[in-house]
Design a protein around this motif. Structure first.
Motif, PDB file in Angstrom:
ATOM      1  N   TRP A 103     -25.005  25.162 -52.100  1.00 26.47           N
ATOM      2  CA  TRP A 103     -26.098  24.306 -52.565  1.00 26.47           C
ATOM      3  C   TRP A 103     -26.745  24.877 -53.821  1.00 26.47           C
ATOM      4  CZ3 TRP A 103     -31.291  24.542 -53.546  1.00 26.47           C
ATOM      5  CH2 TRP A 103     -31.971  23.327 -53.629  1.00 26.47           C
ATOM      6  N   ARG A 104     -26.980  26.183 -53.834  1.00 19.86           N
ATOM      7  CA  ARG A 104     -27.654  26.815 -54.977  1.00 19.86           C
ATOM      8  C   ARG A 104     -26.882  26.618 -56.267  1.00 19.86           C
ATOM      9  NH1 ARG A 104     -28.767  32.573 -55.158  1.00 19.86           N
ATOM     10  NH2 ARG A 104     -26.719  32.867 -54.221  1.00 19.86           N
ATOM     11  N   PHE A 105     -25.573  26.869 -56.227  1.00 16.71           N
ATOM     12  CA  PHE A 105     -24.815  26.789 -57.465  1.00 16.71           C
ATOM     13  C   PHE A 105     -24.500  25.349 -57.869  1.00 16.71           C
ATOM     14  CE2 PHE A 105     -23.947  31.307 -56.472  1.00 16.71           C
ATOM     15  CZ  PHE A 105     -24.439  31.836 -57.657  1.00 16.71           C
ATOM     16  N   THR A 106     -24.465  24.440 -56.913  1.00 11.50           N
ATOM     17  CA  THR A 106     -24.360  23.025 -57.274  1.00 11.50           C
ATOM     18  C   THR A 106     -25.640  22.574 -57.971  1.00 11.50           C
ATOM     19  OG1 THR A 106     -22.890  22.623 -55.392  1.00 11.50           O
ATOM     20  CG2 THR A 106     -23.907  20.701 -56.416  1.00 11.50           C
ATOM     21  N   LEU A 107     -26.775  23.055 -57.471  1.00  7.02           N
ATOM     22  CA  LEU A 107     -28.053  22.787 -58.139  1.00  7.02           C
ATOM     23  C   LEU A 107     -28.044  23.356 -59.556  1.00  7.02           C
ATOM     24  CD1 LEU A 107     -31.113  21.885 -57.967  1.00  7.02           C
ATOM     25  CD2 LEU A 107     -31.578  24.252 -57.301  1.00  7.02           C
ATOM     26  N   PHE A 108     -27.546  24.567 -59.703  1.00  5.88           N
ATOM     27  CA  PHE A 108     -27.482  25.180 -61.037  1.00  5.88           C
ATOM     28  C   PHE A 108     -26.628  24.336 -61.977  1.00  5.88           C
ATOM     29  CE2 PHE A 108     -24.814  28.028 -63.745  1.00  5.88           C
ATOM     30  CZ  PHE A 108     -25.783  28.301 -64.701  1.00  5.88           C
ATOM     31  N   ALA A 109     -25.435  23.942 -61.521  1.00  3.41           N
ATOM     32  CA  ALA A 109     -24.548  23.143 -62.367  1.00  3.41           C
ATOM     33  C   ALA A 109     -25.195  21.815 -62.748  1.00  3.41           C
ATOM     34  CB  ALA A 109     -23.222  22.899 -61.644  1.00  3.41           C
ATOM     35  N   ASN A 110     -25.871  21.168 -61.789  1.00  2.00           N
ATOM     36  CA  ASN A 110     -26.550  19.906 -62.058  1.00  2.00           C
ATOM     37  C   ASN A 110     -27.680  20.112 -63.052  1.00  2.00           C
ATOM     38  OD1 ASN A 110     -27.386  17.225 -61.835  1.00  2.00           O
ATOM     39  ND2 ASN A 110     -27.150  17.208 -59.628  1.00  2.00           N
ATOM     40  N   ASP A 165     -20.555  15.532 -51.551  1.00  4.05           N
ATOM     41  CA  ASP A 165     -21.077  14.169 -51.384  1.00  4.05           C
ATOM     42  C   ASP A 165     -22.441  14.165 -50.703  1.00  4.05           C
ATOM     43  OD1 ASP A 165     -19.065  12.646 -52.593  1.00  4.05           O
ATOM     44  OD2 ASP A 165     -17.801  12.743 -50.812  1.00  4.05           O
ATOM     45  N   ARG A 166     -22.717  15.190 -49.891  1.00  2.54           N
ATOM     46  CA  ARG A 166     -23.977  15.234 -49.154  1.00  2.54           C
ATOM     47  C   ARG A 166     -25.111  15.881 -49.936  1.00  2.54           C
ATOM     48  NH1 ARG A 166     -22.137  17.112 -43.010  1.00  2.54           N
ATOM     49  NH2 ARG A 166     -20.744  15.331 -42.600  1.00  2.54           N
ATOM     50  N   ILE A 167     -24.772  16.692 -50.946  1.00  2.00           N
ATOM     51  CA  ILE A 167     -25.832  17.451 -51.608  1.00  2.00           C
ATOM     52  C   ILE A 167     -26.070  17.060 -53.057  1.00  2.00           C
ATOM     53  CG2 ILE A 167     -25.524  19.448 -50.098  1.00  2.00           C
ATOM     54  CD1 ILE A 167     -23.942  20.838 -52.252  1.00  2.00           C
ATOM     55  N   HIS A 177     -10.403  18.095 -54.433  1.00  2.00           N
ATOM     56  CA  HIS A 177     -10.908  18.210 -53.068  1.00  2.00           C
ATOM     57  C   HIS A 177     -11.995  19.273 -52.934  1.00  2.00           C
ATOM     58  CE1 HIS A 177      -7.715  21.250 -53.369  1.00  2.00           C
ATOM     59  NE2 HIS A 177      -8.366  21.908 -52.426  1.00  2.00           N
ATOM     60  N   ASN A 178     -12.230  20.061 -53.980  1.00  2.00           N
ATOM     61  CA  ASN A 178     -13.347  20.999 -53.976  1.00  2.00           C
ATOM     62  C   ASN A 178     -13.842  21.188 -55.407  1.00  2.00           C
ATOM     63  OD1 ASN A 178     -11.643  22.947 -55.226  1.00  2.00           O
ATOM     64  ND2 ASN A 178     -11.007  23.752 -53.242  1.00  2.00           N
ATOM     65  N   THR A 179     -14.843  22.040 -55.574  1.00  2.00           N
ATOM     66  CA  THR A 179     -15.473  22.167 -56.886  1.00  2.00           C
ATOM     67  C   THR A 179     -14.530  22.749 -57.921  1.00  2.00           C
ATOM     68  OG1 THR A 179     -17.472  22.662 -55.626  1.00  2.00           O
ATOM     69  CG2 THR A 179     -17.614  22.906 -57.991  1.00  2.00           C
ATOM     70  N   MET A 180     -13.757  23.754 -57.554  1.00  2.00           N
ATOM     71  CA  MET A 180     -12.807  24.352 -58.489  1.00  2.00           C
ATOM     72  C   MET A 180     -11.791  23.311 -58.953  1.00  2.00           C
ATOM     73  SD  MET A 180     -11.572  27.076 -60.105  1.00  2.00           S
ATOM     74  CE  MET A 180     -12.056  28.641 -59.348  1.00  2.00           C
TER      75      MET A 180
END
Length: 459
Positions: A103-110, A165-167, A177-180
Motif C-alpha cells: 500500500w505504501r509504495f503504491t501510494l508513493f507511485a500514485n 484493484d482494491r487500493i 498480473h502484478n506491479t512489476m
C-alpha cells in the motif's frame, strides 16, 4: 531534457541495495551534462538527520483518498533537487517490509504521477523497480511524458493485480498480473543494470515467471558504475593508510588494523577473505554455510562478513564465528566505514551469488585491490574476468555452477594464488586498473532517453 527519477532508495540517505547507488550517482552525472534532473522518493522518518539542507514544503496533493505533502531539498553532496513525498505511513524507521508495504509504495507511485501531472512536468520519468511500476501505466494518459523502467531485481515484483484493484485506480487498459509486470508492459522502454542480466531474465531459469513478457520487450542492459572520486583508496578518510596501485605495500597496514578491529589474529600472511552483503538467499549464503567449514579446516584463511538480513543466515554466521575464534568475524550490522575498511583490508572479496542483476560490491573491491571471487552470473560476468596466470590476464577468480564443490575449488585456487606475492600483486594492479565509471553508463542512458522522447542532442 527534464528527467525525474522516482525510486524507493537514494544513496547516501536511504540505502538497502544497488538501486540506491544508481539513483544517488547517475542524476549528478546527467545534471553535469546539462540536463534538468531531479529525484523524488518517500520522506522516511530516518531522513531528517541525514539531510544537509532542511526540506521546504512546496506542494500538497491527494491520491488514494489520502493527502500527502511534497518537500524540496538537495541530495547531500550534490546540487540535484530532491523531492520528498511525506505521508504518515513512511514515518517508521524502515524502508521495506511491513504489512503495509504494498500500500505504501503504491501510494508513493500514485503521488509521483500526481506530482508530474500537476506540479513539475518532466519529459521522462525514470522508474525503478516494482515500487514505481504503476507510473508507466498511469502515464499512458499523458503521451508527452515518457517512461523508462529499470529492473534492479526481478525477484521482487510487488502486489498482484487483484490487490491493486482494491487500493488504487487501475485503468481498464492495464496489462500485467502484478506491479512489476505492469511496469515492464507499459513503459516506453525497459532496461536492466547489466548486459548479461538482461539476457538471463529472458530465460525460464532467471525470468521469475516473466521471461515471456521480457523476451517480448527485449530489455536493454546498461552496466552500473561507481563514483571514482568518492570511492578512492588514495583519499578514503575511513582507511588507516591510503594507497594506490603503485603503493600496495601500504595496503598491508589496513589489513592488520582491520584484523585487530574485528577480533581476528593479526597476520600478514593469512589469506583474508571478506564479504559485504545482505544476508539473503540470493547472495549465496547457502554455499558459504556448506563450504566455509571445510575451507577453514584445510587452510590458514580468515573470513569476515558484514551485513544484515534473514535471521537464519545471521545465526549461521554467528555460529561459524564461534567455531573459529580469531579466524572468523560476523559483523551483523550496517556500517559504511567498516565496509570501506573491509574492501581495503581483505586480500579477496567473496560474491557467490545465485543471481546478481549487476552488483556494486565487486566493483568497489576491484577499485580497492581486494581480488573478487565470484560466481559467473549477471553483472559479475560483465565486471570480473577469470585470472589466467600463464597469460597474465584477468582480475579475479570465477566459478560457473551454483554448487558447493565449485565454490570450494575456486576458494582453494585463490588461496594458492595468494602464496605467490609477485603474481598476486600484479593481479591486484590489474583489478585496480578496471574502469567502471558512470560516464560510460550515462552515455547509454542519454541515448535511451532521447529514443523515447525524440529530443535530439544540442548541436
Amino acid at each position: 531534457m527534464k528527467i525525474l527519477f522516482a525510486a524507493a532508495e537514494a544513496s547516501p540517505i536511504a540505502k538497502v541495495g544497488g538501486m540506491a547507488d544508481v539513483v544517488g550517482a547517475l542524476p549528478k552525472v546527467l545534471r553535469d551534462r546539462g540536463h534538468d534532473v531531479r529525484i523524488i522518493m518517500p520522506y522516511y522518518g530516518t531522513l531528517p538527520d541525514k539531510l544537509a539542507n532542511k526540506p521546504q514544503w512546496i506542494w500538497k496533493g491527494n491520491c488514494m483518498f489520502q493527502d500527502f505533502d511534497i518537500f524540496e531539498t538537495t541530495l547531500p553532496g550534490t546540487d540535484v533537487p530532491l523531492y520528498l513525498l511525506g505521508h504518515g505511513s513512511f514515518i517508521p524507521s524502515r524502508i521495506y517490509y511491513g504489512e503495509d508495504e504494498d500500500w505504501r509504495f503504491t501510494l508513493f507511485a500514485n503521488g509521483v504521477a500526481e506530482f508530474a501531472w500537476n506540479y513539475w512536468k518532466p519529459n521522462v520519468i525514470h522508474c525503478h523497480d516494482w515500487h514505481t511500476g504503476m507510473i508507466p501505466v498511469w502515464m499512458v494518459e499523458s503521451p508527452d511524458i515518457s517512461t523508462v523502467f529499470t529492473i534492479h531485481n526481478l525477484a521482487y515484483q510487488g502486489p498482484w493485480r487483484w490487490k491493486l484493484d482494491r487500493i488504487a485506480w487501475v485503468p481498464w487498459y492495464t496489462q500485467g498480473h502484478n506491479t512489476m509486470a505492469a511496469g515492464i508492459h507499459h513503459a516506453n522502454i525497459v532496461n536492466t543494470v547489466s548486459p548479461t542480466y538482461a539476457q538471463q531474465i529472458c530465460t525460464a531459469g532467471y525470468g521469475e515467471s516473466l521471461d515471456g513478457l521480457l523476451s517480448y520487450r527485449q530489455p536493454r542492459g546498461i552496466l552500473n558504475g561507481i563514483d571514482y572520486q568518492k570511492l578512492d583508496p588514495a583519499t578514503d578518510k575511513y582507511l588507516e593508510k591510503n594507497f594506490t596501485a603503485d603503493t600496495l605495500e601500504n595496503r598491508t597496514i589496513n589489513k592488520l588494523v582491520l584484523q585487530e578491529e574485528i577480533g581476528l589474529n593479526a597476520s600478514r600472511s593469512a589469506f583474508f577473505v571478506g564479504m559485504v552483503s545482505r544476508l539473503v538467499e540470493q547472495k549465496g549464503i547457502d554455499l558459504i554455510i556448506q563450504v566455509m567449514d571445510r575451507f577453514l579446516s584445510y587452510t590458514d584463511a580468515q573470513f569476515v562478513i558484514l551485513g544484515t538480513g534473514e535471521r537464519y543466515y545471521e545465526t549461521q554466521m554467528w555460529e561459524l564465528a564461534s567455531r573459529y575464534p580469531g579466524r572468523v568475524s560476523a559483523q551483523i550490522l550496517f556500517n559504511v566505514s567498516l565496509a570501506q575498511r573491509i574492501y581495503a583490508g581483505t586480500d579477496a572479496f567473496l560474491m557467490p551469488s545465485r543471481f546478481e542483476p549487476c552488483g556494486i560490491s565487486q566493483m568497489i573491491a576491484l577499485r580497492y585491490g581486494s581480488v573478487p571471487i565470484v560466481r559467473q552470473t549477471g553483472g559479475l560476468v560483465d565486471t570480473v574476468f577469470h585470472h589466467e596466470p600463464a597469460k597474465n590476464k584477468g582480475t579475479g577468480y570465477c566459478f560457473d555452477r551454483y554448487e558447493p564443490l565449485d565454490m570450494f575449488t575456486c576458494l582453494v585456487r585463490a588461496w594458492e594464488g595468494f602464496r605467490y606475492p609477485d603474481a598476486w600483486r600484479r593481479l591486484q594492479q590489474r583489478a585496480m586498473a578496471s574502469q567502471f565509471s558512470w560516464e560510460r553508463s550515462a552515455d547509454q542512458y542519454e541515448d535511451m532517453y532521447r529514443s523515447v522522447t525524440g529530443i535530439e542532442a544540442a548541436a
